[in-house]
Design a protein around this motif. Structure first.
Motif, PDB file in Angstrom:
ATOM      1  N   PHE A   1     -12.911  -1.892 -11.869  1.00  0.00           N
ATOM      2  CA  PHE A   1     -14.266  -2.334 -11.593  1.00  0.00           C
ATOM      3  C   PHE A   1     -14.666  -1.938 -10.177  1.00  0.00           C
ATOM      4  O   PHE A   1     -13.871  -2.056  -9.231  1.00  0.00           O
TER       5      PHE A   1
ATOM      6  N   THR B   1     -11.142 -18.387 -12.491  1.00  0.00           N
ATOM      7  CA  THR B   1     -10.767 -16.990 -12.284  1.00  0.00           C
ATOM      8  C   THR B   1     -10.039 -16.441 -13.496  1.00  0.00           C
ATOM      9  O   THR B   1     -10.346 -15.336 -13.988  1.00  0.00           O
TER      10      THR B   1
ATOM     11  N   GLN C   1     -23.150 -10.828  -6.040  1.00  0.00           N
ATOM     12  CA  GLN C   1     -23.486 -10.465  -7.409  1.00  0.00           C
ATOM     13  C   GLN C   1     -24.574  -9.403  -7.497  1.00  0.00           C
ATOM     14  O   GLN C   1     -24.831  -8.868  -8.573  1.00  0.00           O
TER      15      GLN C   1
ATOM     16  N   SER D   1     -10.439  -7.725 -10.487  1.00  0.00           N
ATOM     17  CA  SER D   1     -10.971  -6.806 -11.493  1.00  0.00           C
ATOM     18  C   SER D   1     -10.905  -5.351 -11.037  1.00  0.00           C
ATOM     19  O   SER D   1     -10.939  -4.439 -11.872  1.00  0.00           O
TER      20      SER D   1
ATOM     21  N   GLN E   1     -26.542  -6.075  -7.529  1.00  0.00           N
ATOM     22  CA  GLN E   1     -26.259  -4.679  -7.821  1.00  0.00           C
ATOM     23  C   GLN E   1     -27.325  -3.806  -7.180  1.00  0.00           C
ATOM     24  O   GLN E   1     -28.498  -4.184  -7.144  1.00  0.00           O
TER      25      GLN E   1
ATOM     26  N   PRO F   1     -17.111  -2.935  -7.320  1.00  0.00           N
ATOM     27  CA  PRO F   1     -18.113  -3.897  -6.833  1.00  0.00           C
ATOM     28  C   PRO F   1     -19.223  -3.190  -6.069  1.00  0.00           C
ATOM     29  O   PRO F   1     -19.047  -2.069  -5.579  1.00  0.00           O
TER      30      PRO F   1
ATOM     31  N   PHE G   1     -21.057  -6.565  -1.937  1.00  0.00           N
ATOM     32  CA  PHE G   1     -20.036  -7.564  -2.252  1.00  0.00           C
ATOM     33  C   PHE G   1     -19.286  -8.033  -1.004  1.00  0.00           C
ATOM     34  O   PHE G   1     -19.037  -9.229  -0.836  1.00  0.00           O
TER      35      PHE G   1
ATOM     36  N   ARG H   1     -13.549 -11.121 -19.610  1.00  0.00           N
ATOM     37  CA  ARG H   1     -13.924  -9.720 -19.397  1.00  0.00           C
ATOM     38  C   ARG H   1     -13.036  -8.793 -20.232  1.00  0.00           C
ATOM     39  O   ARG H   1     -13.525  -7.824 -20.837  1.00  0.00           O
TER      40      ARG H   1
ATOM     41  N   THR I   1     -13.546 -10.916  -8.938  1.00  0.00           N
ATOM     42  CA  THR I   1     -14.063  -9.576  -8.635  1.00  0.00           C
ATOM     43  C   THR I   1     -12.996  -8.709  -7.979  1.00  0.00           C
ATOM     44  O   THR I   1     -12.816  -7.544  -8.339  1.00  0.00           O
TER      45      THR I   1
END
Length: 353
Positions: free
Chosen positions: A309, A39, A169, A303, A171, A311, A315, A46, A300
């Protein structure tokens, strides 16, 4: 049975139970350590990509050199002035062991090329979902190569984990991605899927092969990491100079774009390689896959406030499936380390195995 015999039996059972608990706690410990370490590496990576421009391929090679440095330092602390004779005995005097460790390095090199080919011929959604089959191929290799049995509940958990990671993951489709997919013909997409499936099997085989070497040989974890890192350096340089990265390195330098943050990424990646090997030795590749999946979810979530970010809508469903798979796998009677639901003492040591 006499009282003395009963007392001896009870002590033996207690010692066996204590040993099982100790092994379980070790496996839980390394799994949690890997989760948080990956993590941290993902988040730092990133951040580094948003603050500077550098070649990831050079960072991978540099991390392997860092891994060698860490392992040599640990061995130096253990062996003192005899470190060089020890390394000579373990590395130079055992060419067969070195050749055995070349197998996973070569497979990972082949795997990376297959993944690049698959990415060029598949749209992102198909690639992300299909590549998660490596979780199942790893389990298959574990059963075939290590002669280990998995219960129906464990196989179900692994299938749920595969679906969960794929969803987490995934999209949502966009106009661009649809257009990109239309560019590839049926033959190109079929070749891409074939390459991706082969990459899944090479990933599983290489991981379990490495685990088998770590568990069934006399060499220490540090020596094995040095051997793996040496071959990884060779594979890394081949990867750099067989692609456009070689020309960029020649023009701009190997460490171009490196900042303190990038060096933190390198150190974390070096530590990650050592911790992964530790997880393989103490636990197994399946535990590693669960830890990496949990780190994906954690990274995630973190983030969102750190990098704003957003998701995908999938997610949450993926995260639920991943968490459920962990619970399902860890509560199986055939598995020792119970991640979330440790067994109580009254269930006896039989419930822990």
């Amino acid at each position: 049975m006499t009282p003395d015999t009963d007392e001896t039996t009870d002590k033996a059972a207690e010692a066996s139970h204590r040993k099982l608990l100790s092994e379980r706690n070790k496996k839980i410990g390394v799994a949690v350590l890997l989760t948080f370490q990956v993590t941290a590496m993902v988040l730092t990576l990133r951040y580094s990509k948003t603050t500077t421009k550098y070649l990831s391929s050079t960072a991978v090679v540099t991390a392997e050199f860092g891994k060698i440095f860490i392992c040599v330092a640990v061995l130096a602390a253990e062996y003192g002035t005899s470190i060089f004779s020890h390394l000579n005995a373990e590395l130079a005097q055992k060419p067969r062991d070195m050749l055995l460790l070349a197998v996973p390095a070569l497979l990972y090199l082949v795997q990376n090329n297959l993944l690049f080919y698959a990415m060029a011929n598949l749209d992102a959604a198909v690639y992300q979902v299909t590549y998660q089959l490596k979780i199942l191929t790893t389990a298959m290799c574990t059963v075939l190569m290590l002669d280990r049995r998995l219960s129906a509940q464990q196989w179900t958990a692994l299938i749920v984990l595969t679906l969960g990671v794929a969803l987490a993951q995934l999209q949502p489709p966009s106009t661009k991605s649809t257009t990109d997919a239309d560019v590839h013909g049926i033959s190109e997409q079929s070749a891409g899927i074939a390459a991706l499936l082969v990459a899944c099997f090479t990933s599983g085989f290489a991981g379990v092969y490495t685990e088998k070497l770590l568990k069934q040989t006399q060499a220490s974890l540090w020596v094995r990491n040095i051997q793996l890192a040496l071959w990884s350096v060779v594979a890394g340089f081949i990867g750099i100079y067989s692609t456009n990265d070689g020309a960029i390195v020649a023009e701009e330098g190997f460490f171009n774009g490196y900042t303190p943050v990038v060096w933190v990424v390198v150190v974390l990646q070096a530590c990650s390689g050592i911790i992964v090997a530790l997880v393989m030795k103490i636990a197994d590749n399946i535990v590693k896959n669960f830890s990496v999946a949990m780190s994906l979810l954690l990274a995630t979530v973190l983030s969102i406030p750190l990098f704003q970010f957003q998701p995908s809508p999938y997610f949450v469903f993926g995260a639920i499936l991943v968490l459920f798979s962990v619970q399902l796998y860890s509560t199986s009677k055939n598995y020792l380390p119970s991640f979330l639901f440790p067994k109580t003492d009254r269930e006896g040591p039989e419930s822990l195995v």
